[in-house]
Write a protein that holds these residues in place. Sequence first.
Motif, PDB file in Angstrom:
ATOM      1  N   ARG A 170      -2.032   1.189   0.213  1.00  0.00           N
ATOM      2  CA  ARG A 170      -0.672   0.647   0.320  1.00  0.00           C
ATOM      3  C   ARG A 170      -0.326   0.232   1.741  1.00  0.00           C
ATOM      4  O   ARG A 170       0.419  -0.739   1.955  1.00  0.00           O
ATOM      5  N   LEU A 171      -0.845   0.942   2.734  1.00  0.00           N
ATOM      6  CA  LEU A 171      -0.488   0.688   4.132  1.00  0.00           C
ATOM      7  C   LEU A 171      -1.501  -0.172   4.873  1.00  0.00           C
ATOM      8  O   LEU A 171      -1.288  -0.516   6.042  1.00  0.00           O
ATOM      9  N   SER A 172      -2.588  -0.521   4.226  1.00  0.00           N
ATOM     10  CA  SER A 172      -3.692  -1.185   4.918  1.00  0.00           C
ATOM     11  C   SER A 172      -3.278  -2.481   5.605  1.00  0.00           C
ATOM     12  O   SER A 172      -3.583  -2.704   6.777  1.00  0.00           O
ATOM     13  N   ASP A 173      -2.591  -3.354   4.896  1.00  0.00           N
ATOM     14  CA  ASP A 173      -2.212  -4.642   5.488  1.00  0.00           C
ATOM     15  C   ASP A 173      -1.239  -4.475   6.647  1.00  0.00           C
ATOM     16  O   ASP A 173      -1.236  -5.275   7.588  1.00  0.00           O
ATOM     17  N   ARG A 174      -0.413  -3.444   6.600  1.00  0.00           N
ATOM     18  CA  ARG A 174       0.553  -3.189   7.670  1.00  0.00           C
ATOM     19  C   ARG A 174      -0.113  -2.608   8.913  1.00  0.00           C
ATOM     20  O   ARG A 174       0.267  -2.927  10.049  1.00  0.00           O
ATOM     21  N   VAL A 175      -1.118  -1.779   8.717  1.00  0.00           N
ATOM     22  CA  VAL A 175      -1.741  -1.058   9.818  1.00  0.00           C
ATOM     23  C   VAL A 175      -2.874  -1.855  10.463  1.00  0.00           C
ATOM     24  O   VAL A 175      -3.036  -1.858  11.683  1.00  0.00           O
ATOM     25  N   ARG A 176      -3.658  -2.547   9.640  1.00  0.00           N
ATOM     26  CA  ARG A 176      -4.839  -3.261  10.134  1.00  0.00           C
ATOM     27  C   ARG A 176      -4.574  -4.757  10.226  1.00  0.00           C
ATOM     28  O   ARG A 176      -3.680  -5.276   9.564  1.00  0.00           O
ATOM     29  N   ALA A 177      -5.374  -5.444  11.030  1.00  0.00           N
ATOM     30  CA  ALA A 177      -5.257  -6.892  11.168  1.00  0.00           C
ATOM     31  C   ALA A 177      -6.495  -7.554  10.575  1.00  0.00           C
ATOM     32  O   ALA A 177      -7.617  -7.243  10.973  1.00  0.00           O
ATOM     33  N   LYS A 178      -6.297  -8.420   9.605  1.00  0.00           N
ATOM     34  CA  LYS A 178      -7.360  -9.184   8.936  1.00  0.00           C
ATOM     35  C   LYS A 178      -8.200  -8.329   7.991  1.00  0.00           C
ATOM     36  O   LYS A 178      -8.641  -8.796   6.946  1.00  0.00           O
ATOM     37  N   ALA A 179      -8.483  -7.083   8.365  1.00  0.00           N
ATOM     38  CA  ALA A 179      -9.293  -6.220   7.508  1.00  0.00           C
ATOM     39  C   ALA A 179      -8.565  -5.930   6.202  1.00  0.00           C
ATOM     40  O   ALA A 179      -7.336  -5.807   6.179  1.00  0.00           O
TER      41      ALA A 179
END
Length: 301
Positions: A170-179
């Motif tokens: 759920r938080l991946s797009d908010r925390v990471r860039a491009k990954a």
Amino acid sequence: MTTSARERKPDWLRIKLTTGEPYREIKDMMRTKTLHTVCEEARCPNIYECWANRTATFMILGDICTRACRFCAVKTGLPTELDLQEPERVAEAAEQMNLRHCVVTSVARDDLQDGGASIFAATIAAVRKKLPLCSVEVLIPDFMGKKESLQIVMDAKPDILNHNIETVERLSDRVRAKAKYKRSLELLQRAKEMYPDIPTKSSIMLGVGERTEEILQAMDDLRAVDCNILTLGQYLQPSPAHLEVARYVHPDEFASLKEEGLKRGFSHVESGPFVRSSYHAHEQVKSAEARTTSVREESRV
């Protein structure tokens, strides 16, 4: 327990500073050989302990990352460095330190056709040539999902293939860039398909707003692609410009999550406030091997 990054850190997050002779020796050696370490660039809280024990994680492909993840202290921008002699200097430093386990990571280099995979492979080969008995662990970026780049690294046969999912889906797009969360899982799955006997490893940082059930789901997702080793650590805000800490996770919760991970079949789980992906890396390998051997013996009974 919810908190703000600007509030006082709890007592269990106090760091013991150890800046004796081994620390200074390693710092001087890295500068002499113009090498970078993730210990410095990512402001790892364990740098004093690890360097005092003559261990370090080499960071290849320069010190400028093409991505700007909200949790990471590494500089971002357009890299200009591509040093083909770097693998040899890493190997020389590893030999000088007489390492038994060498960890190599990198910035993300989306500007390169292979994402830097060939330099990873050359570094593995160079370390093995200098130190035949030294195991080599690589912590790689996702190479933008390019299977060919992963194949280059896997064909060099690292002893451990490490790639971090960093946080829950759920938080991946908010925390990471491009990954991407699913892309990271796919990379770990492909690595196993290419070389089933090479252990894989991943890491989740806690304290960025995840829920317990999401952590457990992330564990299940990693086990579904046969990830062997898991590390869990506390996110610490590198600067006011970075993502704020949502909460400080108590050591007891880390201990509980370690048990949950072991129940799910990870061969080793390193879990604690100061744990980072390469923290106690050599001990992780030994523990994982011992647990795997034990499980195999029990299955024969």
